[in-house]
Design a protein around this motif. Structure first.
Motif, PDB file in Angstrom:
ATOM      1  N   ARG A   1      -8.337   5.457  -4.201  1.00 13.43           N
ATOM      2  CA  ARG A   1      -9.038   4.197  -4.013  1.00 13.43           C
ATOM      3  C   ARG A   1      -8.097   2.986  -4.006  1.00 13.43           C
ATOM      4  O   ARG A   1      -8.265   2.063  -3.223  1.00 13.43           O
TER       5      ARG A   1
ATOM      6  N   LEU B   1      -4.359  -0.967   1.466  1.00 11.66           N
ATOM      7  CA  LEU B   1      -4.236  -0.805   2.919  1.00 11.66           C
ATOM      8  C   LEU B   1      -5.230  -1.707   3.649  1.00 11.66           C
ATOM      9  O   LEU B   1      -4.883  -2.345   4.650  1.00 11.66           O
ATOM     10  N   ASN B   2      -6.463  -1.800   3.141  1.00 17.16           N
ATOM     11  CA  ASN B   2      -7.456  -2.692   3.756  1.00 17.16           C
ATOM     12  C   ASN B   2      -7.018  -4.149   3.670  1.00 17.16           C
ATOM     13  O   ASN B   2      -7.170  -4.920   4.626  1.00 17.16           O
TER      14      ASN B   2
ATOM     15  N   LYS C   1      -2.166   7.498  -4.273  1.00 16.02           N
ATOM     16  CA  LYS C   1      -3.219   7.882  -3.322  1.00 16.02           C
ATOM     17  C   LYS C   1      -4.581   7.707  -3.958  1.00 16.02           C
ATOM     18  O   LYS C   1      -4.746   7.839  -5.155  1.00 16.02           O
TER      19      LYS C   1
ATOM     20  N   ARG D   1      -4.914   2.789  -3.186  1.00 17.53           N
ATOM     21  CA  ARG D   1      -4.141   2.727  -1.938  1.00 17.53           C
ATOM     22  C   ARG D   1      -5.013   2.240  -0.794  1.00 17.53           C
ATOM     23  O   ARG D   1      -4.583   1.441   0.033  1.00 17.53           O
ATOM     24  N   THR D   2      -6.245   2.726  -0.750  1.00 21.25           N
ATOM     25  CA  THR D   2      -7.173   2.303   0.300  1.00 21.25           C
ATOM     26  C   THR D   2      -7.435   0.797   0.204  1.00 21.25           C
ATOM     27  O   THR D   2      -7.465   0.094   1.213  1.00 21.25           O
ATOM     28  N   HIS D   3      -7.613   0.306  -1.023  1.00 20.63           N
ATOM     29  CA  HIS D   3      -7.827  -1.131  -1.223  1.00 20.63           C
ATOM     30  C   HIS D   3      -6.631  -1.928  -0.692  1.00 20.63           C
ATOM     31  O   HIS D   3      -6.795  -2.911   0.033  1.00 20.63           O
TER      32      HIS D   3
ATOM     33  N   SER E   1       0.822  -1.216   0.000  1.00 19.75           N
ATOM     34  CA  SER E   1       0.000   0.000   0.000  1.00 19.75           C
ATOM     35  C   SER E   1       0.851   1.259   0.000  1.00 19.75           C
ATOM     36  O   SER E   1       0.417   2.310  -0.475  1.00 19.75           O
TER      37      SER E   1
END
Length: 176
Positions: free
Chosen positions: A145, A151-152, A143, A147-149, A138
């Motif tokens: 969506r 990171l999750n 930065k 990265r969020t995916h 991640s």
């Protein structure tokens, strides 16, 4: 003073077995122990042992669900598994896909069965950490969506690593 109102006092038959109002659930009283103390009845220990084993197997199935589901998916579509590993730049995708399937299915099966859990959990943990570093970095994703995916996925996989650690501790400790 009692920790509950006088109207909520446990019945006299429960006095001394449980110190809270939950006595209304009719827990079995403790039987005298030869040492002078009180212990759970042998039948209660047997029931607790069965409950512990069922909870351990159920928890192991749920804990390893991501591994065995992914392993079965890769096994059913081995070409896609090889293509995925090839896209990551790995040198021999066929061999690596076979190793991944063996670790995911074999490790999951052995964790569920309770055999050599520390070895199997270590293999699954190593696989998960490597997958995080290769597939869900991640910190390198742009930065937004994506990265969020990643990171999750990283956090979910870290949860799996923690759960596998608990599986090892649970397997190595005596059952109640």
């Amino acid at each position: 003073p009692a920790p509950w109102p006088a109207a909520a006092m446990p019945p006299a038959a429960c006095t001394g077995t449980i110190t809270r109002p939950q006595c209304a659930f009719r827990f079995r009283p403790l039987t005298p122990d030869p040492s002078g103390g009180r212990s759970a009845a042998p039948a209660g220990r047997f029931r607790m042992s069965i409950l512990f084993k069922r909870a351990t197997v159920s928890g192991s199935i749920l804990l390893t669900a991501a591994f065995w589901a992914n392993g079965v998916s890769k096994l059913l579509d081995f070409g896609a598994a090889k293509a995925e590993l090839r896209s990551r730049g790995l040198p021999s995708p066929a061999l690596e896909a076979a190793i991944v399937v063996a670790i995911q299915l074999g490790g999951s099966g052995l964790v569920i069965s309770g055999r050599a859990v520390w070895i199997d959990a270590s293999l699954l943990t190593s696989f998960t950490v490597l997958a995080l570093l290769v597939g869900h970095a991640s910190w390198t994703a742009p930065k937004g969506r994506e990265r969020t995916h990643h990171l999750n996925a990283l956090l979910a996989n870290l949860g799996l690593v923690g759960g596998l650690g608990l599986a090892v501790v649970s397997a190595e400790s005596p059952t109640p």
